[in-house]
Scaffold this active site. Sequence first.
Site, mmCIF file in Angstrom:
data_model
loop_
_atom_site.group_PDB
_atom_site.id
_atom_site.type_symbol
_atom_site.label_atom_id
_atom_site.label_comp_id
_atom_site.label_asym_id
_atom_site.label_seq_id
_atom_site.Cartn_x
_atom_site.Cartn_y
_atom_site.Cartn_z
ATOM 1 N N ASN A 1 0.875 -1.173 0.000
ATOM 2 C CA ASN A 1 0.000 0.000 0.000
ATOM 3 C C ASN A 1 0.915 1.227 0.000
ATOM 4 O O ASN A 1 1.475 1.588 1.032
ATOM 5 C CB ASN A 1 -0.889 -0.037 1.253
ATOM 6 C CG ASN A 1 -1.807 1.162 1.335
ATOM 7 O OD1 ASN A 1 -1.743 2.069 0.502
ATOM 8 N ND2 ASN A 1 -2.645 1.187 2.355
ATOM 9 N N LYS B 1 3.398 0.704 3.044
ATOM 10 C CA LYS B 1 3.040 -0.316 4.044
ATOM 11 C C LYS B 1 3.076 -1.658 3.346
ATOM 12 O O LYS B 1 2.629 -1.761 2.194
ATOM 13 C CB LYS B 1 1.617 -0.083 4.558
ATOM 14 C CG LYS B 1 1.512 0.955 5.630
ATOM 15 C CD LYS B 1 0.106 0.918 6.229
ATOM 16 C CE LYS B 1 -0.338 2.315 6.566
ATOM 17 N NZ LYS B 1 -1.747 2.539 6.534
ATOM 18 N N ARG C 1 -2.613 -2.079 -3.457
ATOM 19 C CA ARG C 1 -3.789 -1.234 -3.280
ATOM 20 C C ARG C 1 -3.670 -0.065 -4.255
ATOM 21 O O ARG C 1 -2.654 0.640 -4.284
ATOM 22 C CB ARG C 1 -3.828 -0.697 -1.853
ATOM 23 C CG ARG C 1 -4.978 0.240 -1.639
ATOM 24 C CD ARG C 1 -4.920 0.883 -0.284
ATOM 25 N NE ARG C 1 -6.071 1.736 -0.106
ATOM 26 C CZ ARG C 1 -6.048 2.921 0.491
ATOM 27 N NH1 ARG C 1 -4.921 3.382 0.987
ATOM 28 N NH2 ARG C 1 -7.134 3.638 0.605
ATOM 29 N N HIS D 1 -12.756 3.277 0.134
ATOM 30 C CA HIS D 1 -12.694 2.218 1.174
ATOM 31 C C HIS D 1 -13.436 0.955 0.744
ATOM 32 O O HIS D 1 -13.899 0.182 1.582
ATOM 33 C CB HIS D 1 -13.307 2.691 2.519
ATOM 34 C CG HIS D 1 -12.737 3.953 3.075
ATOM 35 N ND1 HIS D 1 -13.531 5.011 3.481
ATOM 36 C CD2 HIS D 1 -11.463 4.334 3.284
ATOM 37 C CE1 HIS D 1 -12.750 5.986 3.919
ATOM 38 N NE2 HIS D 1 -11.490 5.601 3.803
ATOM 39 N N ARG E 1 -11.399 16.338 7.470
ATOM 40 C CA ARG E 1 -12.224 16.660 6.291
ATOM 41 C C ARG E 1 -13.655 16.980 6.718
ATOM 42 O O ARG E 1 -14.170 16.395 7.667
ATOM 43 C CB ARG E 1 -12.213 15.492 5.305
ATOM 44 C CG ARG E 1 -10.842 15.256 4.736
ATOM 45 C CD ARG E 1 -10.819 14.048 3.831
ATOM 46 N NE ARG E 1 -9.825 13.079 4.253
ATOM 47 C CZ ARG E 1 -9.842 11.797 3.954
ATOM 48 N NH1 ARG E 1 -10.813 11.306 3.213
ATOM 49 N NH2 ARG E 1 -8.888 10.990 4.374
ATOM 50 N N ASP F 1 -7.555 13.397 16.121
ATOM 51 C CA ASP F 1 -7.601 12.053 16.701
ATOM 52 C C ASP F 1 -8.758 11.953 17.690
ATOM 53 O O ASP F 1 -8.830 12.705 18.658
ATOM 54 C CB ASP F 1 -6.270 11.750 17.396
ATOM 55 C CG ASP F 1 -6.141 10.279 17.729
ATOM 56 O OD1 ASP F 1 -7.055 9.725 18.385
ATOM 57 O OD2 ASP F 1 -5.132 9.677 17.327
ATOM 58 N N GLY G 1 -10.346 2.484 12.654
ATOM 59 C CA GLY G 1 -9.849 2.976 13.948
ATOM 60 C C GLY G 1 -10.924 3.366 14.951
ATOM 61 O O GLY G 1 -10.936 2.882 16.085
ATOM 62 N N ILE G 2 -11.845 4.234 14.550
ATOM 63 C CA ILE G 2 -12.892 4.682 15.482
ATOM 64 C C ILE G 2 -13.944 3.583 15.657
ATOM 65 O O ILE G 2 -14.356 3.258 16.774
ATOM 66 C CB ILE G 2 -13.549 5.992 14.972
ATOM 67 C CG1 ILE G 2 -12.503 7.100 14.874
ATOM 68 C CG2 ILE G 2 -14.701 6.411 15.869
ATOM 69 C CD1 ILE G 2 -12.986 8.379 14.178
ATOM 70 N N ASN H 1 -12.707 0.800 17.864
ATOM 71 C CA ASN H 1 -12.206 1.123 19.208
ATOM 72 C C ASN H 1 -13.076 2.043 20.060
ATOM 73 O O ASN H 1 -12.938 2.046 21.283
ATOM 74 C CB ASN H 1 -10.821 1.775 19.090
ATOM 75 C CG ASN H 1 -9.789 0.806 18.567
ATOM 76 O OD1 ASN H 1 -9.479 -0.186 19.219
ATOM 77 N ND2 ASN H 1 -9.282 1.062 17.369
ATOM 78 N N GLU I 1 -8.118 -5.207 4.879
ATOM 79 C CA GLU I 1 -8.012 -4.920 3.447
ATOM 80 C C GLU I 1 -6.879 -5.731 2.815
ATOM 81 O O GLU I 1 -6.981 -6.170 1.665
ATOM 82 C CB GLU I 1 -7.769 -3.423 3.235
ATOM 83 C CG GLU I 1 -9.001 -2.609 3.604
ATOM 84 C CD GLU I 1 -8.693 -1.170 3.950
ATOM 85 O OE1 GLU I 1 -8.908 -0.318 3.101
ATOM 86 O OE2 GLU I 1 -8.237 -0.905 5.082
HETATM 87 P P1 AMP Z 1 -7.657 4.579 10.901
HETATM 88 O O1 AMP Z 1 -7.660 5.669 9.873
HETATM 89 O O2 AMP Z 1 -8.595 3.472 10.596
HETATM 90 O O3 AMP Z 1 -6.268 4.100 11.241
HETATM 91 O O4 AMP Z 1 -8.228 5.238 12.239
HETATM 92 C C1 AMP Z 1 -7.467 6.187 12.940
HETATM 93 C C2 AMP Z 1 -8.324 6.861 13.968
HETATM 94 O O5 AMP Z 1 -8.914 5.896 14.843
HETATM 95 C C3 AMP Z 1 -7.526 7.742 14.894
HETATM 96 O O6 AMP Z 1 -7.303 8.998 14.351
HETATM 97 C C4 AMP Z 1 -8.392 7.816 16.092
HETATM 98 O O7 AMP Z 1 -9.246 8.929 15.933
HETATM 99 C C5 AMP Z 1 -9.237 6.563 16.066
HETATM 100 N N1 AMP Z 1 -8.993 5.707 17.221
HETATM 101 C C6 AMP Z 1 -8.027 4.770 17.387
HETATM 102 N N2 AMP Z 1 -8.125 4.218 18.618
HETATM 103 C C7 AMP Z 1 -9.168 4.811 19.240
HETATM 104 C C8 AMP Z 1 -9.771 4.685 20.528
HETATM 105 N N3 AMP Z 1 -9.307 3.825 21.426
HETATM 106 N N4 AMP Z 1 -10.834 5.463 20.801
HETATM 107 C C9 AMP Z 1 -11.305 6.347 19.911
HETATM 108 N N5 AMP Z 1 -10.783 6.510 18.686
HETATM 109 C C10 AMP Z 1 -9.730 5.774 18.349
#
Ligand code: AMP
Length: 425
Positions: free
Chosen positions: A34, A41, A118, A207, A268, A309, A357-358, A361, A410
């Site tokens: 990627n 990556k 990718r 995505h 964004r 974040d 990520g969000i 988690n 992915e």
């Molecule tokens: P990704 O682009 O899929 O890698 O997601 C990255 C985003 O996931 C980060 O910028 C965080 O905002 C969010 N994230 C990761 N861990 C947590 C967590 N424990 N709680 C809330 N948001 C998280």
Amino acid sequence: MRSPPGVGWVRIVSAGLGSQVEGGWIFVKVLVLNCGSSSLKYQLIDMSDETLLAKGLVERIGIHGSRIKHVKVGMDPVVKETDIPNHDVAVKLVIDALLDLHHGVLKDLSELSAAGHRVVHGGERFTSSVLVDQEVLKGIEEVIPLAPLHNPANLMGIKAVMNALPGLPNVAVFDTAFHQTMPPHAYMYGIPYEHYQVDRVRRYGFHGTSHFYVAHRVAQVMNRPVEQLKIVTCHLGNGSSITAVDGGKSVDTSLGYGTTEGILMGTRSGNLDPSVMIYLMEKYGDAKTVSDVVHKKSGVCGISGISSDMRDVEEAMEKGNERAKLAFDMLCYGIRKYIGAYAAAMGGLDAIVFTAGIGENSDLVREEVCKHLEFLGVKFDPSKNKVRGKEAELSAPDSRVKVFVIPTNEELVIARDTKELVLRG
Ligand code: AMP
């Protein structure tokens, strides 16, 4: 081709990733790449049993301070800081790492069966993954105007592998391909038709590999054929999109022509009245400034004034920061609206999936979204919601609409497509 053992590498002591499972090799090993403009990556996957063997990240390609971080599964990560002027050098370093006596996973390059890449944009031409040849390279190049930041970097990665490993089959897997099943009434914008014909302005979505993976995986988990399910997949990361998956096919998705439509993202804006863009351009004079505003300064970061974040924003919100709370509320409200809209678009709903990520988690985001969806048949169980990064069902047993966390993968989709296309020939 092998590096001398351990030369130039620094060991990072950590918990490691897990243990490598030995398996008999038939096809077998796929290198998944990627590439970004300054990063690469990679993962090496043994496709005889879909085991991850190694992964890593090359950072700051062409920038001062470049380095490669490599992890052999089951071992501590290692890092090498070295000059990496371009993607050709980056790919050579990846190959060296994979062949290294200590933390490598290949004895010989002949163990490598193919590389899967990718590629962010496939336009309307690439509706599924393809074996790379000169025509495909030309096709990816032709789509550059639609993804000027991403496709050139993806192409550099493919060409670097072709240079370093001549004869190795390469497969391109497109982020947009899964969404090519959207009907015209979902992908067209209400502007003059000529802009579609001449300028290729339409909704493409992104995505796709992630939405495809989690939709198919949740069907497996539910033990139901994906063809019978209406699913809303919520890929919530730095960039986010929500997709309506009806019978295994994408029928609508929240990202459109570019990567700013839909819900609030890290930096964004999400949906914006075009009049706002026009007003800001007239006031501040140029497209570049306003492009920076909607791509880099908006979203959760722009609203909260704290960070892009979600972890920082949730922490500030819990300490009483009102703008952090506003960003959180805007995000969750946006997600909920899309779920409602897509249930209406599909004429029903069987499952909601959270990923990235969000989505994987943030229990706070998942709860805030789902607790207002009872009218749709969602019975959310907060006691199941304290999970991070693991597959889990979050709905009560008698919930008509099921809610799941499905960590995305992915790379595995890319490796599977690569294997299938190379074996098919
Ligand atoms: P990704 O682009 O899929 O890698 O997601 C990255 C985003 O996931 C980060 O910028 C965080 O905002 C969010 N994230 C990761 N861990 C947590 C967590 N424990 N709680 C809330 N948001 C998280």
